[in-house]
Design an enzyme around this catalytic site. Sequence first.
Site, PDB file in Angstrom:
ATOM      1  N   TYR A  78       0.817  -1.210   0.000  1.00  0.00           N
ATOM      2  CA  TYR A  78       0.000   0.000   0.000  1.00  0.00           C
ATOM      3  C   TYR A  78       0.857   1.270   0.000  1.00  0.00           C
ATOM      4  CZ  TYR A  78      -3.860  -3.155   1.176  1.00  0.00           C
ATOM      5  OH  TYR A  78      -4.782  -4.171   1.170  1.00  0.00           O
ATOM      6  N   LYS A 102       4.001 -15.279   1.249  1.00  0.00           N
ATOM      7  CA  LYS A 102       4.024 -16.183   0.106  1.00  0.00           C
ATOM      8  C   LYS A 102       5.470 -16.294  -0.396  1.00  0.00           C
ATOM      9  CE  LYS A 102       0.920 -16.944  -2.850  1.00  0.00           C
ATOM     10  NZ  LYS A 102       0.126 -18.191  -2.863  1.00  0.00           N
ATOM     11  N   ASP A 139      -2.266 -18.229   1.201  1.00  0.00           N
ATOM     12  CA  ASP A 139      -3.463 -18.871   0.643  1.00  0.00           C
ATOM     13  C   ASP A 139      -3.888 -20.051   1.513  1.00  0.00           C
ATOM     14  OD1 ASP A 139      -1.034 -19.937  -0.153  1.00  0.00           O
ATOM     15  OD2 ASP A 139      -1.738 -20.641  -2.098  1.00  0.00           O
ATOM     16  N   ASP A 187      -4.724  -7.418   5.866  1.00  0.00           N
ATOM     17  CA  ASP A 187      -5.980  -6.734   5.575  1.00  0.00           C
ATOM     18  C   ASP A 187      -7.076  -7.769   5.311  1.00  0.00           C
ATOM     19  OD1 ASP A 187      -7.787  -4.824   4.926  1.00  0.00           O
ATOM     20  OD2 ASP A 187      -6.776  -4.082   3.144  1.00  0.00           O
ATOM     21  N   ASP A 234      -9.973  -9.443   8.372  1.00  0.00           N
ATOM     22  CA  ASP A 234     -11.418  -9.291   8.162  1.00  0.00           C
ATOM     23  C   ASP A 234     -12.100 -10.650   8.134  1.00  0.00           C
ATOM     24  OD1 ASP A 234     -11.404  -6.602   8.109  1.00  0.00           O
ATOM     25  OD2 ASP A 234     -12.294  -6.379   6.127  1.00  0.00           O
TER      26      ASP A 234
END
Length: 367
Positions: free
Chosen positions: A142, A192, A225, A249, A253
């Site tokens: 970001y 990852k 993942d 992020d 959630d």
Amino acid sequence: MTKPSLLVLPGDGIGPEIMAETRKIIDWLAANRGLEFDIYEDVIGGAAYDRYGTPCDDRTMAKAQEVDAVLLGAVGGPRYDGLDFSLKPERGLLRLRKEMDLYANLRPAQCFDALKDFSSLKPELIGGLDIMIVRELTSGIYFGEPRGISGEGDDRVGINTQRYTTAEVRRVARSAFELARRRGNRVCSVEKANVMESGILWREEVQHIHDTEYPDVELSHMYADNCAMQLVRTPKQFDVILTDNLFGDLLSDCAAMLTGSLGMLPSASLGAPMDNGRPKAMYEPVHGSAPDIAGQGKANPIACILSFAMALRYSFDEGDAADLLEAAVESVLAKGVRTGDLLQSDGQSPVSTAEMGDAIVAALAAS
Ligand code: NAD
């Protein structure tokens, strides 16, 4: 001895309503447990724009830097939609996070037994769930450069850059290991590394901090993942999940919503230790200012109250008081006391924001 200090920023919409209930808890702890704070209160967001012409005044910012912890309600509302981007209520929140350099975002996913039917997962998978996600908050994709959109017509390119430095990974890793020592003593670091160099660096640096500074904490590594799958398959396998800004992020959630309503979710954002050893810290509910129900006494104050419980635990070393408060919330829920957001249907009537606050204070007094 000087009392610990707290800056209270109720904000906009339901912010003042949920903060009023949290203040009842703070007052109860002072009167009954000798847990006293020097409390400062100010405005933030739209309320600050109304008073000072800016969503976070310099004096508010200076006080936030000076106190031991900040407790914030929520900011934003349709009244401020037309403002210039730089004056929008959310900019006030971003200024606090940025200037306090709050790089570790803590999002618990905790399931109170009384609410386990609220989850989309089977009750036996979710009952007793207690995970903490530590998300790196100030770097990663970001913020990385280069970024932007270039080219024209059918040949445009959109670019964002995932970038982490050794120092950025090490400091948030330390936050996660410190936290794990106060909980189940296990950290699962998520990236990852199979397809991203930044993931390889992340994994190596987390392992290094573990081996040199926190060998007593159990460390495992998982690809992001797989972590997403494991969270909905067997979420109780986790204690602390440490991850970067982007994966955090999404995963926070996902994990938080396993447990039901937005009105129940607290958070903390922590930075570097100050001279007194306490981290820079801001505590706030995950939800926003809920303009659709503001001023109607319908808001659930529990996310804000649990955010204060996090402050007790992580800023003020008052784990026993935090346990007491969380147990009081649990007992109120177990009695079936519910604000509207916690009702599934049938004819049960909701309690008001103030009635929920009073019920939690009564449960504290009965404990
Ligand atoms: P929201 O979280 O305010 O509300 C989403 C839905 O959840 C609404 O239906 C609301 O009534 C409900 N809800 C939220 N908190 C609740 C509570 N404590 N009790 C009962 N119901 C609750 O999100 P939104 O509607 O997308 O945003 C509203 C405003 O809040 C916007 O201005 C947005 O920018 C701002 N916002 C602020 C923050 C923050 O201050 N950290 C976070 C998200 C959104």
